[in-house]
Design an enzyme around this catalytic site. Structure first.
Site: not given
Ligand code: UDP
Length: 485
Positions: A20, A127, A357, A375
């Protein structure tokens, strides 16, 4: 302030979890870069996660700031220092801690109102997990936008499931049903729905979700990290059939243009970004599979072993993000097949911890992305023009999977059958190997790749001048400005 006229002030208030905070910070940066004064509200321990990138945006001359409010951890029975979901998500008592954490967030209303009173912004983007924010903002005559952090597709599908309860009309957990009224004839099974939906549970969390829905209906509207061309039927459905006011201003991750911005999102990366790029530079275009399951999911040692075995059998090169630290207790567990790291020395890179990422996804060497369909990750993969292997786990990820596999047709599913809270379904190595081969090799792979590449181009155009997200942004700003005295 240029063509946008009088400067507006928008306050952003993200829920305290990476999935978020990351897109909200990107969104705030986007708004700031287009001339809006922006303030992000967060707690002291979360501020350092994005203070660097905010400072950089500021140095470029944009009006962006962080305002901290105290997190009432102790009041909710949480240990000091527990200010985001990271602090307990892999904890044995994650369930209990989550409950307390949500209680603690309700105590944020008071300090939030104080900020509103002092700063009196023109709008608040708060949020979905802060349902009280609509009324809090209304007290001061401030419009509140809701940020869900998901797609028009997922919200529309979720609403159709909630309203028409198709899962009650099937005879078994695995019998597919069509999501009624939703365009596209999307099929799901009962087991792919969240447990609290399929089992009609009433608890604190479902109460929160209900309150969130109600507050959304009374709010100014909804802001999406998405773009119209990605999901036109569902963006229209959300607005026209479900009757919500909505603005699509994404992909917001595109506001990160250079190496530092792209690698500085969320936690500090566990690999030096230049080392990571050097490794990728040594690989051919479209020859590496990137595997990452977001910031929350965790897998058992046996599931990790299945992934490793499937990866090796596929013969493909890879970057695999595993949230286990070397030399930690967990890492002593036997989660890699014997000799795996030695055999994969030239082929694969395991990142233990946090990966940069977007930097990785944007590299031409990446040929596919194995994602849990959070997402942000889904949209980041789409924006980078990559085909996806979908491996949903929880939240609204099964909906996002359907968007990718059945509507956009830029991905293939690994075959997960069941929604679970945190730890992923047990997927066998053969399924991993099959999905990777299907997305990397052959005619179908080529076709999906070319479709994904085109979608990536459309994503980039959406945020450029004259693009759909650019226009939605302008429409929102003009409307907010019209309320100014
Ligand atoms: N992310 C990252 N590195 C990691 C794991 C996650 O930069 O090793 C970032 C990813 O690029 C995204 C966010 O963390 O922006 C994860 O959000 P997402 O909605 O995909 O999944 P959640 O973590 O909420 O399950």
């Amino acid at each position: 302030m240029g063509s946008l006229g009088h400067q507006l002030h928008i306050l952003f208030f993200p829920f305290l979890a990476h999935g978020h905070m990351i897109p909200t910070v990107d969104m705030a940066k986007l708004f700031a870069s287009r001339g809006v004064k922006t303030t992000i509200i967060t707690t002291p321990l979360n501020a350092p996660l994005f203070s660097k990138t905010i400072q950089k945006t500021k140095d470029l001359g944009f009006d962006i700031d962080i305002q901290t409010i105290k997190f009432p951890a102790a009041e909710a029975g949480l240990p000091e220092g527990c200010e985001n979901t990271d602090a307990f998500i892999t904890d044995e008592n994650a369930g209990e801690m989550t409950k307390k954490f949500f209680v603690a967030t309700t105590f944020l209303q008071e300090p939030f109102e104080k900020v509103l009173q002092e700063r009196h912004p023109d709008c608040v983007v708060a949020d979905m997990f802060f349902p009280w924010a609509t009324d809090a903002a209304a007290k001061f005559g401030i419009p509140r936008l809701v940020f869900h952090g998901t797609s028009n597709f997922a919200l529309s599908a979720g609403e159709c499931v909630r309203l028409y309860e198709p899962y009650k009309k099937v005879s078994s957990d695995y019998e597919p049903f069509v999501v009624p009224h939703l365009p596209g004839g999307i099929k799901l099974t009962r087991k792919q729905l969240p447990d609290f939906v399929r089992e009609n549970v009433q608890n604190d969390f479902t109460k929160l979700v209900k309150a969130s829905k109600e507050s959304e209906l009374r709010s100014f509207g909804v802001i999406f990290n998405s773009f119209y061309e990605l999901e036109p039927a569902y963006a229209d459905y959300y607005r026209k059939v479900l009757g919500r006011r909505a603005w699509n201003v994404g992909p917001v991750s595109l506001c990160n243009r250079d190496i530092e911005d792209k690698s500085g999102r969320g936690k500090e990366a566990s690999i030096d970004q230049h080392e990571c790029l050097r490794w990728l530079d040594s690989k051919k275009p479209n020859s590496v599979v990137y595997i990452c399951f977001g910031s929350m999911a965790s897998f058992s040692a046996s599931q990790l072993k299945e992934i490793a075995t499937g990866l090796e059998a596929s013969g493909q090169q890879f970057i695999w993000v595993v949230r286990r630290n070397k030399n930690s207790e967990e890492d002593k567990e036997d989660w890699l097949p014997e000799g795996f790291e030695e055999r994969m020395e030239d082929k694969g890179l395991i990142i233990r911890g946090w990966a940069p990422q977007v930097l990785i996804l944007d590299h031409e060497a990446i040929g596919a992305f194995v994602t849990h369909c959070g997402w942000n990750s889904t949209l980041e993969g789409i924006t980078a023009g990559k085909p996806l292997i979908t491996w949903p786990i929880s939240a609204e990820q099964f909906y996002n999977e359907k968007l990718v596999t059945d509507v956009l047709k830029t991905g293939v599913g690994v075959g997960v059958k069941e929604w679970v809270r945190v730890r992923g379904d047990h997927v066998k190595s053969e399924a991993v190997e099959k999905a990777i081969t299907r997305i990397m090799v052959g005619e179908e792979a080529e076709e999906k790749r070319s479709r994904a590449n085109k979608l990536g181009e459309i994503a980039r155009k959406a945020v450029e001048e004259g693009g759909s997200s650019w226009s939605d942004f302008n429409a929102l700003i003009e409307e907010l400005r019209s309320y100014r005295p």
